[in-house]
Design a protein around this motif. Structure first.
Motif, mmCIF file in Angstrom:
data_model
loop_
_atom_site.group_PDB
_atom_site.id
_atom_site.type_symbol
_atom_site.label_atom_id
_atom_site.label_comp_id
_atom_site.label_asym_id
_atom_site.label_seq_id
_atom_site.Cartn_x
_atom_site.Cartn_y
_atom_site.Cartn_z
ATOM 1 N N GLY B 97 0.810 -1.208 0.000
ATOM 2 C CA GLY B 97 0.000 0.000 0.000
ATOM 3 C C GLY B 97 0.845 1.260 0.000
ATOM 4 O O GLY B 97 0.299 2.357 0.082
ATOM 5 N N ILE B 99 2.256 2.671 -2.342
ATOM 6 C CA ILE B 99 1.999 3.482 -3.539
ATOM 7 C C ILE B 99 0.994 4.589 -3.219
ATOM 8 O O ILE B 99 1.092 5.704 -3.716
ATOM 9 C CB ILE B 99 1.523 2.584 -4.702
ATOM 10 N N ILE B 100 0.042 4.269 -2.327
ATOM 11 C CA ILE B 100 -0.966 5.270 -1.942
ATOM 12 C C ILE B 100 -0.329 6.306 -1.033
ATOM 13 O O ILE B 100 -0.545 7.512 -1.187
ATOM 14 C CB ILE B 100 -2.148 4.575 -1.236
ATOM 15 N N LEU B 101 0.482 5.822 -0.097
ATOM 16 C CA LEU B 101 1.163 6.760 0.799
ATOM 17 C C LEU B 101 2.041 7.710 -0.006
ATOM 18 O O LEU B 101 2.094 8.907 0.266
ATOM 19 C CB LEU B 101 2.001 5.984 1.820
ATOM 20 N N TYR B 104 -0.082 10.369 -1.589
ATOM 21 C CA TYR B 104 -0.701 11.278 -0.627
ATOM 22 C C TYR B 104 0.311 12.103 0.144
ATOM 23 O O TYR B 104 0.006 13.203 0.592
ATOM 24 C CB TYR B 104 -1.620 10.497 0.314
ATOM 25 N N ILE B 105 1.524 11.546 0.311
ATOM 26 C CA ILE B 105 2.509 12.310 1.063
ATOM 27 C C ILE B 105 2.977 13.495 0.218
ATOM 28 O O ILE B 105 3.249 14.582 0.737
ATOM 29 C CB ILE B 105 3.664 11.398 1.514
ATOM 30 N N GLY B 107 0.941 14.868 -1.704
ATOM 31 C CA GLY B 107 -0.229 15.730 -1.554
ATOM 32 C C GLY B 107 -0.094 16.661 -0.368
ATOM 33 O O GLY B 107 -0.505 17.821 -0.418
#
Lengths: 661, 307
Positions: B97, B99-101, B104-105, B107
């Motif tokens: 997961g 890839i999502i962090l 968003y990081i 972001g």
């Protein structure tokens, strides 16, 4: 009745009794101020005791299973789902009740009678808690109705205002439609199971043909309450006009009773067919995208936040949709991730949405307006308010290291899991949803950078005479901010709780997909970010000490007389995004371009209306009004006509009931 | 275990250390292609050193947001850098997961930077901030349609595993990966504010996106912004180069060579693109981004149905 009087239950019952006894002072305290203070303190004590009793229940104990407790001849049921929602309600109600101390003071200073508001607020809190623990359908419906009506009565505090009339009427109509639909829903359930107890409702496999009707009724009824997209139209009308405490509670908690209803329906209908999952998923992603897009186009801070509730309900719905698909395909990992994400996001949204609403209440009370175009520079007046609001904004945008990220992270992982487990064309469809969710995240960033910067940063667009914040504001905002930080930095505990809730009555088999995720890495990474940011900040300050630091006016391209009005505005910030879905947002711009050597004063305005409200609800209302005006002759001043009508209706009902049997 | 951590730390240091060089390389190549001698490739280091020693000037109206923004920017970009593989060395942060962090990081960096731009109270910065928010929104889907689609095909959700899973044994998969790398390139151009989306060298505030946001910063603040800008450019370069690791047959040495040669080729490509194109009109940028998204969707669609 066995074991009714053990220590946990006594605490539980005491909490409700104390909360209700907050109404007693109305009988003998005449001073508005004294009444509200005593009543609010009693209510607060009741809520704290309630929260303690919820925390001491099996949901929070170390045991893996949740006791499914039935009390008072099965009328009250404390199971995983109920306890979890009870926890959310009490957790949010405490800060909003603390906030009351400063907020209602503002009304007392205006010499406005607030007794009725305090009463309806208390009734609202108690009835909302009853909804999630009621195990008897009639009790559920009565609590539901009491909740809806007490919220309405609280909402009309400033009833002399035109907008309050309009907004509260929307709310009233929506509430009645909901009650009508869920009445039919429960009667159908009763018809099938011959029981009034929610714990008995399991639509058996032989009666599967009614399942679509039940599902659709439930999704419409509870969906209106939750605010899913085609049914959301009442939300942005009703939330802005309510007193802040109430809009925080409405947006944070009450719309979640819709989510509660949908999850309960799932338990009744389990196993659910896959199309239900797709329906929920598609409606949810549309709610999420357009909810936040509408939010971006708003200038009224509370209306903006109300649209953001639509977005977040959409995200919760996405989780539920994944859970449904997992349930239909019998994949425990998917169920756990979907429902887990949805439940955690429900908790998270309750926290940061009430934080933002309360924050907006402080601002609009001080400035006397909800229009963000007239705000600015509040950070220099109330620094901590700005910090709390910023924490809430980062959290609601789903950005690490706060709680919003954790639940969205679970939902993303749900999509990954779905793509992995259900091969075929699923990866493609799931990826479309992932991109949709990422798009929502991007829009939320645009929206919350907009309001934070317009409200708090820069210089004051309209001069603020004085800005008053009280200690109660900071206590309530502080509690909520701390919760945002706690769930973000150490999600492990809350994941455990959510996992337990799902373990009791949601999944077909155990799965460690949620609990087994690498939560420690998140904690470590976030702590590392925080730590290194703090260290780097002090290093930076030290370097600045060495090489010097001073302040100077903002560079204006050589122009000296910069006024606050020359700052970027909220409408211009969002304009490039708003013109893209112009038709759906019903986004209008009026620009007057100055011409000639001596241009006259020019003006610009932009506003957005709701598509559903303008193109569907209002025309429908007009149509109904036209039809009803045809039978207006029946409306007489003589009461005997009405008695006659009632008699006719009763006779018709009687004949139908007679023939039915 | 220890060796993996060591490799991760080395990878991070490589990214932190060589990112200005990569930016310098692009500028040098661009200069050569346009027939100038250009600044030395080490110029970004000199710039950073100069900025480090300058006095900081903050706008009078600015608040705590402007003070913490450069720091948070730098830290988040550095954390994003620790999730990327160099060669086949396992990055320091790698879990399911991430890839999502990662998305968003970055972001978080964007969120705080937009706020810091608005903090100044100037409409130049406001314009840049609004554009950044708008274009970032359209760039987000591209990321998920490139790296995300590989993830969904392979069923993996950690950046390292995703790249590791790429195997070039099937012609339709090779085509799929190549097209993914093309949209990754389009993404890198957008995210790192290069031409044709943004012009880092323009001299008019009204035509800038990223540069205008940091207009009122100086000294150590600007140092941090510039440095994180270089790192971000290098991060997206690595996202692009990593698509070609499968050719290394999983030997560390070849992997590192691909990394070095890949960086050079990428710098050359970026320089060439910047030489032969001019910046788009602002209103055409969403079209460009949607075009890149469409490539991603079509690519995945074709791959799903030809499998």
């Amino acid at each position: 009745m066995n074991g009714l009087l053990n220590s946990g239950n006594v605490l539980f019952i005491a909490a409700f009794v104390i909360q209700l006894s907050a109404l007693i002072p109305v009988a003998f305290i005449r001073s508005e101020r004294k009444f509200f203070l005593t009543s609010n303190i009693i209510l607060l004590i009741g809520l704290v005791i309630g929260l303690i009793s919820t925390l001491s229940s099996s949901l929070f104990s170390s045991s893996q299973l949740i006791n499914d407790t039935l009390l008072f001849d099965n009328w009250i049921r404390l199971d995983g789902l109920g306890l979890f929602f009870l926890f959310i309600i009490q957790l949010v109600a405490i800060p909003t009740t603390i906030f009351n101390f400063s907020y209602l003071q503002h009304y007392i200073d205006q010499e406005r009678p607030i007794k009725s508001f305090v009463i309806s607020y208390t009734v609202l809190l108690v009835s909302t808690q009853f909804i999630v623990i009621a195990n008897q359908a009639i009790l559920f419906l009565v609590s539901w109705e009491v909740m809806s009506m007490s919220a309405y009565l609280g909402m009309i505090l400033e009833r002399e205002k035109e907008e309050v009339h309009k907004g509260s009427f929307y709310y009233l109509v929506a509430s009645h439609v909901i009650v009508f639909v869920i009445y039919i829903f429960f009667f159908l359930l009763h018809h099938q199971t011959n029981s009034w107890f929610l714990s008995d409702y399991h639509v058996s496999l032989t009666l599967r043909n009614t399942l679509p009707i039940l599902f659709i009724l439930s999704f419409i009824g509870f969906g209106i309450k939750a605010g899913f997209m085609p049914f959301h139209f009442w939300l942005p009308q009703a939330h802005p006009i309510a007193p802040t405490v109430l809009s925080a509670f409405l947006s944070g908690v009450i719309i979640k009773t819709g989510i509660y209803g949908i999850l309960r329906t799932f338990q009744f209908l389990n196993p659910i067919p896959e199309w239900c999952g797709w329906v929920v998923l598609v409606i949810s992603i549309l709610s999420a995208i357009f909810g936040v897009w509408y939010a971006l186009a708003q200038h009224d801070i509370k209306r903006l936040l109300a649209y953001h509730s639509v977005e977040n309900i959409g995200i919760i719905g996405i989780g539920i949709g994944i859970g449904f698909i997992g349930s239909a395909n019998k994949i425990p990992a998917l169920e756990v991730l979907g429902f887990g994400g949805a439940l955690l996001h429900t908790l998270n949204h309750a926290i940061f949405k009430s934080l933002l609403f309360l924050g907006s209440g402080v601002i609009s009370n001080n400035l006397g307006t909800r229009n963000i175009e007239l705000m600015g520079g509040i950070v220099h007046r109330a620094k901590y308010l700005a910090i709390f609001f910023l924490i809430g904004s980062v959290a609601i945008s789903g950005i690490p290291p706060f709680n919003g990220f954790v639940s969205e992270f679970i939902i993303y992982n749900g999509f990954f899991q779905a793509a992995k487990e259900l091969k075929n064309y699923y990866p493609f469809i799931m990826l479309i949803f992932v991109v949709g969710l990422a798009f929502v995240g991007g829009l939320a960033v645009a929206c919350f950078t907009k309001i934070n910067s317009i409200i708090f940063l820069g210089t004051e667009r309209k001069e603020i005479k004085h800005f008053h914040t009280s200690v109660y504001d900071y206590i309530s905002l502080g509690i909520l901010s701390l919760l945002c930080i706690a769930i973000g930095f150490y999600p492990r505990i809350f994941i455990g709780i959510v996992n337990k809730v799902i373990g009791s009555g949601f999944v077909s088999a155990d799965s460690s997909a949620l609990i087994g995720m690498n939560w420690l890495s998140l904690t470590l990474i976030f702590s590392a970010i925080l730590l290194s940011a703090v260290v780097l900040y002090f290093v930076k300050v030290k370097i600045q000490k060495k090489y010097g630091r001073r302040t100077s006016a903002t560079w204006g391209c050589g122009y000296e007389n910069i006024t606050p009005r020359m700052q970027y505005t909220a409408s211009s910030f969002a304009d490039e995004l708003n013109i893209i879905p112009k038709t759906i947002l019903v986004y209008h711009k009026k620009v007057e371009i100055s011409k000639g050597a001596f241009p006259k004063q020019t003006a610009f305005e932009s506003h957005s209306q709701d598509f559903v409200d303008n193109k569907i609800v209002l025309p429908l209302y007009g149509f109904l009004k036209k039809i009803i005006s045809k039978i207006e002759f029946l409306s007489q001043t003589d009461i005997r006509y009405y008695i006659g009508f009632i008699l006719i209706i009763i006779t018709v009902y009687g004949i139908i009931a007679f023939l039915w049997k | 275990m220890e060796i993996e951590i060591l490799q991760g730390i080395i990878s991070l240091l490589i990214i932190l250390g060589f990112s200005p060089l990569f930016a310098g390389l692009i500028n040098k190549l661009k200069a050569v292609l346009t027939g100038r001698i250009g600044a030395p490739v080490w110029q970004p280091y000199y710039d950073l050193k100069r900025l480090f020693k300058k006095e900081t000037i903050n706008a009078t109206v600015s608040s705590f947001v402007s003070r913490i923004s450069p720091v948070i920017n730098f830290v988040t970009v550095a954390v994003a850098a620790t999730m990327l593989p160099i060669g086949f060395w396992k990055p320091l942060i790698s879990f399911n997961g991430d890839i999502i962090l990662f998305a968003y990081i970055l972001g978080l960096a964007r969120f705080i930077q937009i706020l810091a731009a608005m903090d100044i109270g100037s409409s130049f910065e406001g314009m840049g901030a609004a554009r950044e928010a708008t274009f970032a929104l359209f760039a987000e889907p591209i990321f998920f349609f490139t790296l995300g689609s590989v993830a969904f095909i392979s069923g993996l959700s950690s950046i390292y595993d995703i790249y590791y899973s790429i195997q070039l044994n099937n012609i339709s998969y090779i085509v799929f990966i190549v097209i993914c790398s093309i949209s990754a390139f389009l993404l890198a151009v957008t995210e790192c504010s290069r031409m044709p989306v943004d012009d880092p060298n323009t001299h008019l505030e009204l035509t800038m996106i990223h540069e205008v946001m940091i207009l009122d910063n100086s000294g150590i603040d600007l140092f941090l912004y510039q440095y994180s800008g270089y790192i971000k450019l290098f991060i997206y370069a690595i996202l692009e180069i990593s698509f070609f690791y499968p050719f290394s047959a999983q030997s560390y040495l070849v992997g590192v060579m691909i990394f070095v040669i890949g960086s050079f080729i990428l710098a050359l490509t970026l320089a060439t693109v910047e030489t032969i194109t001019s910046r788009f009109k602002m209103k055409n940028i969403p079209q460009y981004l949607l075009f890149a998204t469409a490539i991603g969707i079509l690519n995945l669609l074709i791959y799903t149905f030809t499998k």
